[in-house]
Design an enzyme around this catalytic site. Structure first.
Site, mmCIF file in Angstrom:
data_model
loop_
_atom_site.group_PDB
_atom_site.id
_atom_site.type_symbol
_atom_site.label_atom_id
_atom_site.label_comp_id
_atom_site.label_asym_id
_atom_site.label_seq_id
_atom_site.Cartn_x
_atom_site.Cartn_y
_atom_site.Cartn_z
ATOM 1 N N HIS A 83 0.851 -1.193 0.000
ATOM 2 C CA HIS A 83 0.000 0.000 0.000
ATOM 3 C C HIS A 83 0.887 1.242 0.000
ATOM 4 O O HIS A 83 1.894 1.317 0.725
ATOM 5 C CB HIS A 83 -0.944 -0.008 1.210
ATOM 6 C CG HIS A 83 -2.091 -0.964 1.030
ATOM 7 N ND1 HIS A 83 -3.352 -0.737 1.545
ATOM 8 C CD2 HIS A 83 -2.161 -2.136 0.357
ATOM 9 C CE1 HIS A 83 -4.144 -1.749 1.198
ATOM 10 N NE2 HIS A 83 -3.447 -2.612 0.493
ATOM 11 N N GLU A 85 1.087 4.316 1.117
ATOM 12 C CA GLU A 85 1.581 5.080 2.272
ATOM 13 C C GLU A 85 2.622 4.300 3.060
ATOM 14 O O GLU A 85 3.564 4.878 3.609
ATOM 15 C CB GLU A 85 0.432 5.543 3.178
ATOM 16 C CG GLU A 85 -0.540 4.496 3.683
ATOM 17 C CD GLU A 85 -1.713 4.256 2.741
ATOM 18 O OE1 GLU A 85 -1.469 3.872 1.573
ATOM 19 O OE2 GLU A 85 -2.879 4.401 3.167
ATOM 20 N N ARG A 90 8.507 3.316 4.082
ATOM 21 C CA ARG A 90 9.730 2.506 3.932
ATOM 22 C C ARG A 90 10.776 3.322 3.174
ATOM 23 O O ARG A 90 11.961 3.270 3.488
ATOM 24 C CB ARG A 90 9.449 1.209 3.163
ATOM 25 C CG ARG A 90 8.518 0.235 3.837
ATOM 26 C CD ARG A 90 8.586 -1.145 3.160
ATOM 27 N NE ARG A 90 9.841 -1.800 3.515
ATOM 28 C CZ ARG A 90 10.018 -2.531 4.612
ATOM 29 N NH1 ARG A 90 9.003 -2.733 5.430
ATOM 30 N NH2 ARG A 90 11.186 -3.077 4.880
ATOM 31 N N CYS A 138 -6.769 2.626 4.283
ATOM 32 C CA CYS A 138 -7.697 1.498 4.430
ATOM 33 C C CYS A 138 -7.838 1.132 5.902
ATOM 34 O O CYS A 138 -7.015 1.502 6.729
ATOM 35 C CB CYS A 138 -7.202 0.301 3.619
ATOM 36 S SG CYS A 138 -5.632 -0.379 4.185
ATOM 37 N N CYS A 204 -3.785 0.064 6.883
ATOM 38 C CA CYS A 204 -2.968 1.279 6.986
ATOM 39 C C CYS A 204 -3.442 2.153 8.150
ATOM 40 O O CYS A 204 -2.636 2.819 8.795
ATOM 41 C CB CYS A 204 -2.999 2.048 5.677
ATOM 42 S SG CYS A 204 -2.208 1.138 4.340
ATOM 43 N N LYS A 207 -1.641 0.785 11.130
ATOM 44 C CA LYS A 207 -0.201 1.053 11.119
ATOM 45 C C LYS A 207 0.080 2.525 11.409
ATOM 46 O O LYS A 207 1.005 2.854 12.153
ATOM 47 C CB LYS A 207 0.397 0.628 9.779
ATOM 48 C CG LYS A 207 0.427 -0.882 9.625
ATOM 49 C CD LYS A 207 1.139 -1.327 8.363
ATOM 50 C CE LYS A 207 1.200 -2.862 8.335
ATOM 51 N NZ LYS A 207 1.847 -3.375 7.126
ATOM 52 N N LYS A 354 16.511 -7.271 15.695
ATOM 53 C CA LYS A 354 15.263 -6.614 16.072
ATOM 54 C C LYS A 354 14.856 -6.999 17.500
ATOM 55 O O LYS A 354 14.412 -6.160 18.280
ATOM 56 C CB LYS A 354 14.178 -7.044 15.070
ATOM 57 C CG LYS A 354 13.028 -6.085 14.953
ATOM 58 C CD LYS A 354 12.160 -6.480 13.770
ATOM 59 C CE LYS A 354 10.848 -5.756 13.820
ATOM 60 N NZ LYS A 354 9.976 -6.092 12.689
ATOM 61 N N ARG A 360 12.527 -0.689 22.353
ATOM 62 C CA ARG A 360 11.618 -0.529 21.224
ATOM 63 C C ARG A 360 10.583 -1.657 21.204
ATOM 64 O O ARG A 360 9.405 -1.427 20.964
ATOM 65 C CB ARG A 360 12.408 -0.494 19.914
ATOM 66 C CG ARG A 360 11.550 -0.260 18.689
ATOM 67 C CD ARG A 360 12.382 0.052 17.461
ATOM 68 N NE ARG A 360 11.513 0.366 16.333
ATOM 69 C CZ ARG A 360 11.025 -0.547 15.496
ATOM 70 N NH1 ARG A 360 11.329 -1.815 15.663
ATOM 71 N NH2 ARG A 360 10.228 -0.188 14.504
#
Ligand SMILES: [Zn+2]
Length: 386
Positions: A83, A85, A90, A138, A204, A207, A354, A360
């Site tokens: 998508h 956005e 990224r 969305c 989205c 997110k 990660k 985080r």
């Protein structure tokens, strides 16, 4: 207000100009029946608060997400979520990584600087970040604005007791696509046809909602920058005051129980419509997406995307991926630049790195637990091995 409206129009105009210069192979086409395809267009722009100058950082188009099943062979090379956005965000992270790499090599950069007396880097403090999207994201936000006539009967027909709306029957706080349409304030996966393969990628709306807490940095730029970077503006054409209130409601509903600092986004409307937006219901979405990043000193890179990889590189599901199929915004590409900047991580896998970011991780897990109290459903694990 007039000033902010002007800002929104300037940003929309500038991005439209940049869109016009994309290769025609990156854009929607007219199909043989004469009907034009549509897409979503998004861009990230830095606003210099001293001079009011605008600086485009990234732009993207796209409306597709990969089915979860596709990701088994990815090795960090496929984009889960195409998508516009999300791809533009990224792109933002790729530009930050590129600029840190340039700084490390003694080159001039315009967005990132060395932090004083520290091994870290800083995003320039006189820059504000705007995300332009050619239509509402969305998921929950856009669903608040849709009329019943825009919704497929099966999306409306599903009620709370129907199991099909859940990906996992033990989790009633993540819904599949737009099923059980009238339910508001829930995390949803990307919308798709019921007969299509399942994607576990979140909408989205979800997110963007999350990024008000966790920032728009990914784990790599989060490690390198001294301070996180948040969105300051979200610009969408034709947004009414009522819509802005609904967006706030959507975000607030998911964060009601959240303590911590939420970096609220200012929503701006623009009167400038994107030219390849969806105008009529008989138009089909374009399968093609695009990413363009502006890495500084007049340099930019554009890539066309199909099925999560560079256009022309896709192979059928039972085959391995082609060499160099990955886009420059893929996890794999970003991890390569990061390891150039920080060679001490070169023996680590991406996911191990990660996981090692405890603070985080805690922030993300906490935010997820507030957005979906029944727990989180992650997409297929996708690692880059050392
Ligand atoms: Zn979306």
């Amino acid at each position: 207000m007039a000033q902010e409206h002007q800002l929104a129009d300037r940003i929309a105009d500038l991005l439209q100009q940049k869109y016009d210069t994309l290769k025609s192979s990156s854009k929607p086409v007219a199909r043989s029946n004469g009907i034009k395809e549509w897409t979503v267009f998004a861009g990230i722009v830095a606003i210099n608060t001293d001079t009011n100058d605008l600086r485009v950082i990234s732009l993207a188009t796209g409306v597709k997400a990969l089915p979860n099943k596709e990701l088994e062979r990815s090795g960090g090379k496929m984009l889960h979520d195409g998508h516009a956005e999300i791809v533009a965000l990224r792109g933002f992270n790729t530009v930050i990584l590129q600029q840190i790499y340039q700084l490390k090599n003694g080159e001039e950069t315009d967005l990132v600087i060395h932090s004083k007396d520290s091994e870290y880097y800083s995003f320039k403090s006189n820059l504000k970040i705007a995300l332009y999207i050619s239509q509402l994201p969305c998921g929950d936000i856009s669903m608040r604005m849709l009329k019943e006539r825009d919704i497929a009967p099966e999306e409306l027909a599903i009620k709370d007791e129907d199991s099909i709306q859940y990906i996992n029957q033990d989790n009633k706080t993540i819904l599949r696509g737009r099923l059980n349409f009238n339910k508001k304030g829930y995390v949803r996966t990307k919308p798709g046809r019921l007969d299509s393969q399942l994607t576990k990628s979140k909408s989205c709306s979800d997110k963007l909602c999350m990024k008000q807490y966790t920032s728009i940095l990914n784990c790599l730029t989060f490690q390198l920058l001294e301070q996180p970077v948040y969105l300051d503006y979200m610009i969408v054409p034709g947004m009414t005051t009522e819509m802005k209130e609904d967006i706030d409601l959507c975000f607030n509903k998911q964060f009601e129980r959240c303590v911590g600092t939420r970096h609220e986004v200012c929503y701006l409307s623009t009167s400038k419509e994107f030219k390849d937006t969806r105008n009529t219901s008989d138009q089909e979405p374009s399968a093609i997406g695009a990413i363009k990043v502006f890495i500084g000193q007049g340099n930019s890179i554009e890539q066309t995307i199909l099925n999560g990889v560079k256009n022309g590189s896709y192979t059928k599901k039972n085959k391995p991926l082609r060499k160099n199929c990955e886009t420059l915004v893929s996890r794999f590409s970003q991890w390569q630049i990061f390891k150039e900047i920080e060679p001490k991580y070169s023996q680590m896998s991406y996911l191990d790195f990660k996981q090692s970011q405890h603070e985080r991780r805690k922030l993300i897990d906490y935010t997820r637990s507030k957005m979906s109290p029944d727990g989180w459903i992650s997409t297929q694990e996708d690692d880059c091995l050392p």
